[in-house]
Design an enzyme around this catalytic site. Structure first.
Site, mmCIF file in Angstrom:
data_model
loop_
_atom_site.group_PDB
_atom_site.id
_atom_site.type_symbol
_atom_site.label_atom_id
_atom_site.label_comp_id
_atom_site.label_asym_id
_atom_site.label_seq_id
_atom_site.Cartn_x
_atom_site.Cartn_y
_atom_site.Cartn_z
ATOM 1 N NE ARG A 102 -68.824 -23.953 -89.821
ATOM 2 C CZ ARG A 102 -67.750 -24.735 -89.745
ATOM 3 N NH1 ARG A 102 -67.042 -24.827 -88.633
ATOM 4 N NH2 ARG A 102 -67.385 -25.457 -90.793
ATOM 5 C CB THR A 375 -62.587 -29.109 -83.477
ATOM 6 O OG1 THR A 375 -62.490 -28.672 -84.813
ATOM 7 C CG2 THR A 375 -63.970 -28.965 -82.947
ATOM 8 C CB THR A 393 -63.407 -25.667 -84.489
ATOM 9 O OG1 THR A 393 -62.223 -26.129 -85.121
ATOM 10 C CG2 THR A 393 -64.317 -25.045 -85.518
ATOM 11 C CG LEU A 394 -59.068 -21.372 -83.441
ATOM 12 C CD1 LEU A 394 -57.698 -21.398 -82.775
ATOM 13 C CD2 LEU A 394 -59.426 -19.935 -83.822
ATOM 14 C CG ASP A 417 -64.640 -26.731 -92.486
ATOM 15 O OD1 ASP A 417 -63.838 -27.589 -92.888
ATOM 16 O OD2 ASP A 417 -64.911 -26.578 -91.286
ATOM 17 C CB SER A 446 -69.568 -27.572 -89.322
ATOM 18 O OG SER A 446 -68.931 -28.150 -88.211
ATOM 19 C CB SER A 447 -67.768 -32.795 -89.565
ATOM 20 O OG SER A 447 -67.551 -32.819 -90.936
ATOM 21 N N GLY A 467 -61.983 -33.483 -84.559
ATOM 22 C CA GLY A 467 -61.504 -34.515 -85.482
ATOM 23 C C GLY A 467 -61.966 -34.335 -86.914
ATOM 24 N N GLY A 468 -62.407 -33.127 -87.277
ATOM 25 C CA GLY A 468 -62.799 -32.887 -88.671
ATOM 26 C C GLY A 468 -63.846 -33.885 -89.113
HETATM 27 O O1 DON Z 1 -66.344 -27.700 -88.675
HETATM 28 C C1 DON Z 1 -65.675 -28.674 -88.975
HETATM 29 O O2 DON Z 1 -66.156 -29.740 -89.279
HETATM 30 C C2 DON Z 1 -64.159 -28.576 -88.918
HETATM 31 N N1 DON Z 1 -63.769 -27.219 -89.085
HETATM 32 C C3 DON Z 1 -63.696 -29.159 -87.624
HETATM 33 C C4 DON Z 1 -62.200 -29.141 -87.485
HETATM 34 C C5 DON Z 1 -61.692 -30.103 -86.494
HETATM 35 O O3 DON Z 1 -62.405 -30.837 -85.882
HETATM 36 C C6 DON Z 1 -60.225 -30.165 -86.369
HETATM 37 N N2 DON Z 1 -59.885 -30.961 -85.227
HETATM 38 N N3 DON Z 1 -59.397 -31.972 -85.102
#
Ligand code: DON
Length: 566
Positions: A102, A375, A393-394, A417, A446-447, A467-468
């Site tokens: 991370r 992600t 992910t970015l 985040d 993070s998720s 998907g955040g």
């Molecule tokens: O780490 C996380 O939870 C977020 N930065 C993830 C971002 C993400 O999944 C965006 N994509 N759809």
């Protein structure tokens, strides 16, 4: 405000896929089946490179390194050198583990760096441009995995990736739309024009000569080819010239961390998922343990009662997430209690099928602590029986949109985040507290939920998704679809998904995918349903071990995802 941010994010995350919301009749119900090994990722080029490594005799960890780096070339939307991620693994002998690569807050970061003098969050400062960038972890993660668990020489892994960067990657229709959609933000974030400003069309080839050179330096000097010397100097100067605070010292001191994954049982399954600084494993455990006493297999897939039980468990888990979770190197997290059955049973005490619980009435649970939006996911199973599940992910689509042309890659906006201000939602509408406040060198919560499932002590599934905030609930539903509702891996991935995250107090549903009567009944019980803001929820990739020991891939039709194997 929080609602607007959340809405914008969900709409923009999957902008390319809006028309293909429902799994069309033409989508297969069974995924690719192979005898020995498989890679499922967001792009066919990356899956192929990973699969070639396996065919050459490499193991899942060699293939992880190759697939992760190939995604940086073939899927710059989320694949990256300028971001970070997590991987969970299960070796053929049953040993499990996890690695955290991370991003970290730069040393010059401060708690209130995204607030103005009145204490208000400055719009876009944590999402767009150089101030949004966390110290990248991907290259360190790849080298650490390869050093500890890989078997092939690093040349074998990097050479095909470098060749792909030189030869170039075909633009897909979905990618054409995504690039066009984000071009205004590329212009806003970058002083000079970048490779992605061009009007790329489907079937064009994008070549990445500068990224190939960066990868060649990494091949020559290993991890130091990124974190020290020419690359690090260029990267730190570039970020600072654009108003950011990452230094060469930040880069030189970055280390990936091995972590103990979160493991828990659900019926006859054992779930192994990512531990903090990802909230994925803890939240998944909390939700599944709260659901376990209910017979959702009898209630039916996406039935009113099943949606209620899952929603109420999600509501309670996300409330805990907001309060308790952060970087375990900086804050104490009562993990054992959070995933303890007695605690979780108590959390569901006030749930009733007669009426929705209101998120206003759900705070984090009471636990005494003794002092002290892009992600991408890929799953790999090799011919030796090793499995990995990795999510990288970015953060936002193309991260901070800041693209270092000299090095050939986008930089993350992972700093968003963190909780910039307690109680203020981030771009995923997630609320954070002190546990996730900004501290120099701390990792942001993070998720991401890369997950491996065992059944009767044997490998059963590798699964994950972007998907955040919706990552955790998409992984959850995919596992339940297979386990409770007897779906194939591909059907489990195809099935419409819904999501609740405590705040905002609403159930997001993929539009036109859920029974209208069920929606009306849920509304009568007090649930607020939002079908508008999430054209799709998650983009799940997974591999299932079938009874006859063959492998079935589930590659999400919502993206260009592809399974390749032999
Ligand atoms: O780490 C996380 O939870 C977020 N930065 C993830 C971002 C993400 O999944 C965006 N994509 N759809």
């Amino acid at each position: 405000m929080k609602h607007i941010l959340y809405t914008t994010l969900l709409l923009s995350l999957f902008v390319s896929c809006k028309k293909e919301v429902k799994a069309p009749e033409t989508i297969k119900k069974t995924g690719l089946i192979t005898q020995n090994a498989m890679v499922v990722s967001a792009r066919v080029e990356a899956s192929k490179i990973g699969n070639d490594i396996l065919k050459k005799g490499g193991n899942a960890f060699d293939a992880m390194a190759a697939t992760e780096l190939a995604l940086a070339v073939a899927y710059p939307y989320a694949g990256n050198l300028g971001g970070g991620g997590f991987m969970v693994y299960r070796k053929a002998n049953g040993e499990t583990g996890a690695i955290d690569y991370r991003e970290k807050a730069p040393m010059a970061a401060t708690k209130n760096m995204y607030l103005d003098e009145d204490g208000n969050v400055i719009p876009e400062k944590s999402t767009l441009g150089a101030m949004a960038v966390g110290v990248p972890g991907t290259v360190a993660g790849v080298f650490e995995v390869h050093k500890k668990l890989g078997s092939l020489p690093i040349e074998d892994i990097l050479n095909p990736v470098i060749a792909l960067a030189k030869k170039g990657v075909l633009v897909t229709e979905k990618q054409e739309k995504r690039i066009a959609h984000y071009q205004p933000l590329f212009k806003k974030a970058n002083k000079d024009s970048i490779l992605f400003d061009k009007a790329w069309k489907a079937n064009d080839t994008i070549k990445h000569p500068n990224l190939a050179e960066t990868l060649e330096r990494i091949l020559e000097h290993g991890k130091d080819g990124f974190y020290k010397g020419e690359t690090a100097k260029t990267l730190a100067n570039f970020v600072q010239e654009n108003g950011g605070i990452i230094t060469e010292e930040d880069l030189a001191s970055y280390e990936a961390q091995w972590r103990t994954p979160i493991s828990f049982s659900y019926d006859d399954l054992k779930i192994i998922s990512m531990s903090p600084p990802s909230s994925g494993g803890v939240c998944l455990a909390q939700i599944m343990k709260m659901i376990e006493p209910f017979h959702i297999d009898e209630f039916g897939h996406n039935s009113e009662k099943t949606i209620q039980v899952i929603t109420e468990a999600e509501r309670r888990a996300y409330a805990d997430r907001s309060f308790y979770l952060g970087d375990p190197d900086f804050v104490e997290i009562p993990i054992e209690t959070l995933i303890n059955e007695a605690y979780l049973g108590g959390r569901m005490d006030n749930f009733s099928f007669e009426k929705a619980t209101s998120s206003k009435d759900v705070a984090h649970g009471n636990i005494a602590i003794i002092e002290s939006d892009e992600t991408t996911h890929y799953s790999i199973v090799d011919q030796f029986g090793n499995a990995i599940s990795a999510t990288t992910t970015l953060n936002g689509a193309y991260g901070s949109k800041l693209y270092c042309s000299e090095l050939g890659f986008f930089l993350n906006n992972e700093m968003d985040d963190f909780s910039s201000k307690p109680g203020e939602p981030n771009m995923f509408g997630l609320i954070g507290a002190e546990a996730n406040s900004i501290v120099p060198q701390k990792r942001m919560l993070s998720s991401m939920t890369p997950t491996i499932v065992e059944k009767n002590g044997e490998l059963f599934m590798s699964v994950g998704t972007p998907g955040g905030a919706t990552i955790i609930t998409s992984v959850l539903q995919t596992i339940l679809n297979v386990h409770e509702f007897n779906m194939t891996m591909q059907e489990a991935v195809n099935a419409p998904r819904f999501h609740h995250q405590w705040l905002p107090d609403e159930i997001n549903m993929e539009p036109n995918s859920f029974d209208k009567t069920i929606i009306q009944n849920l509304e009568k019980l007090g649930y607020s349903i939002n079908e508008k803001d999430s054209p799709v929820i998650g983009k799940v990739d997974g591999i299932l071990v079938l009874d006859d020991k063959t492998l079935e891939g589930g590659a999400d039709y919502r993206g260009d995802d592809t399974a390749v194997g032999f």
